[in-house]
Write a protein that holds these residues in place. Sequence first.
Motif, mmCIF file in Angstrom:
data_model
loop_
_atom_site.group_PDB
_atom_site.id
_atom_site.type_symbol
_atom_site.label_atom_id
_atom_site.label_comp_id
_atom_site.label_asym_id
_atom_site.label_seq_id
_atom_site.Cartn_x
_atom_site.Cartn_y
_atom_site.Cartn_z
ATOM 1 N N PHE A 46 0.856 -1.171 0.000
ATOM 2 C CA PHE A 46 0.000 0.000 0.000
ATOM 3 C C PHE A 46 0.897 1.227 0.000
ATOM 4 N N PRO A 47 0.733 2.082 -0.942
ATOM 5 C CA PRO A 47 -0.293 2.177 -1.978
ATOM 6 C C PRO A 47 0.126 1.658 -3.352
ATOM 7 N N SER A 83 -1.442 2.245 -10.104
ATOM 8 C CA SER A 83 -0.428 3.095 -9.479
ATOM 9 C C SER A 83 0.845 3.070 -10.309
ATOM 10 N N ILE A 84 1.569 4.171 -10.236
ATOM 11 C CA ILE A 84 2.890 4.286 -10.850
ATOM 12 C C ILE A 84 3.796 4.891 -9.784
ATOM 13 N N ALA A 85 4.894 4.208 -9.480
ATOM 14 C CA ALA A 85 5.794 4.678 -8.427
ATOM 15 C C ALA A 85 7.199 4.849 -8.968
ATOM 16 N N GLY A 86 7.847 5.893 -8.520
ATOM 17 C CA GLY A 86 9.257 6.125 -8.800
ATOM 18 C C GLY A 86 9.965 6.272 -7.465
ATOM 19 N N ASP A 87 10.952 5.433 -7.192
ATOM 20 C CA ASP A 87 11.588 5.398 -5.880
ATOM 21 C C ASP A 87 13.101 5.494 -5.952
ATOM 22 N N GLY A 109 10.144 8.193 -2.432
ATOM 23 C CA GLY A 109 9.743 8.455 -3.807
ATOM 24 C C GLY A 109 8.321 8.947 -3.900
ATOM 25 N N LEU A 110 7.850 9.060 -5.116
ATOM 26 C CA LEU A 110 6.490 9.518 -5.388
ATOM 27 C C LEU A 110 5.662 8.379 -5.950
ATOM 28 N N ILE A 111 4.392 8.360 -5.541
ATOM 29 C CA ILE A 111 3.460 7.354 -6.044
ATOM 30 C C ILE A 111 2.218 8.070 -6.556
ATOM 31 N N LEU A 124 3.867 11.047 -1.224
ATOM 32 C CA LEU A 124 5.287 10.960 -0.950
ATOM 33 C C LEU A 124 5.490 9.764 -0.047
ATOM 34 N N ASN A 125 6.400 8.899 -0.422
ATOM 35 C CA ASN A 125 6.635 7.635 0.248
ATOM 36 C C ASN A 125 7.970 7.688 1.005
#
Length: 184
Positions: A46-47, A83-87, A109-111, A124-125
């Motif tokens: 999650f998420p 969802s699309i995440a960049g970490d 990163g951002l999700i 913000l993760n």
Amino acid sequence: MNSSINQNQNKVKSIPGIILLITFIFNSDSQLIGQEKVNFSAGIGFPELLNLGLRYQLKQTQFGISFGYMPSASFDNDNKMISIAGDFYYHFGGFSEFSQRRPWYFRSGLIYCNAAGGNDLLWLNCRLGRDINLTKKVGLSIDAGIVLELYNEEKRNDPQSYSDTPTFILPGIGTCLFYRIGHL
């Protein structure tokens, strides 16, 4: 007639270029493999939802991207989520007999999530986690932390109804199985 001869000559001229390109691709791929720089992953969290990802490693840091999906519980396609995440991962502690990468990491990163009903969200993760290396090629990542809501389309479209609602800070948790391309 002349145009078909010219086309055949152009095809013959491009064959060495294609061979050179294929040779370059295979040689550069073997260098990536030999340096353990690319990881594929499949996980749940999650998420990030049910997700597939790719990470690129530079020493003790990694840059990753993942694509997640959660099917609808009903047959209504409006309730599905993506969802699309960049970490960014920084590996900082411990040692592993199977990898030069340290197992403890900080992840941020951002999700982006398109939630049920079409609501766009941006989070913000920030998490701490650990890689558990099962072999030289396969491992399990587990992490937990917080997720801070940066943008919520529903709040933006109807600020009056959300004026008293604070920005959400939610728990973030995830696990994934990863596969290293190459080995030490």
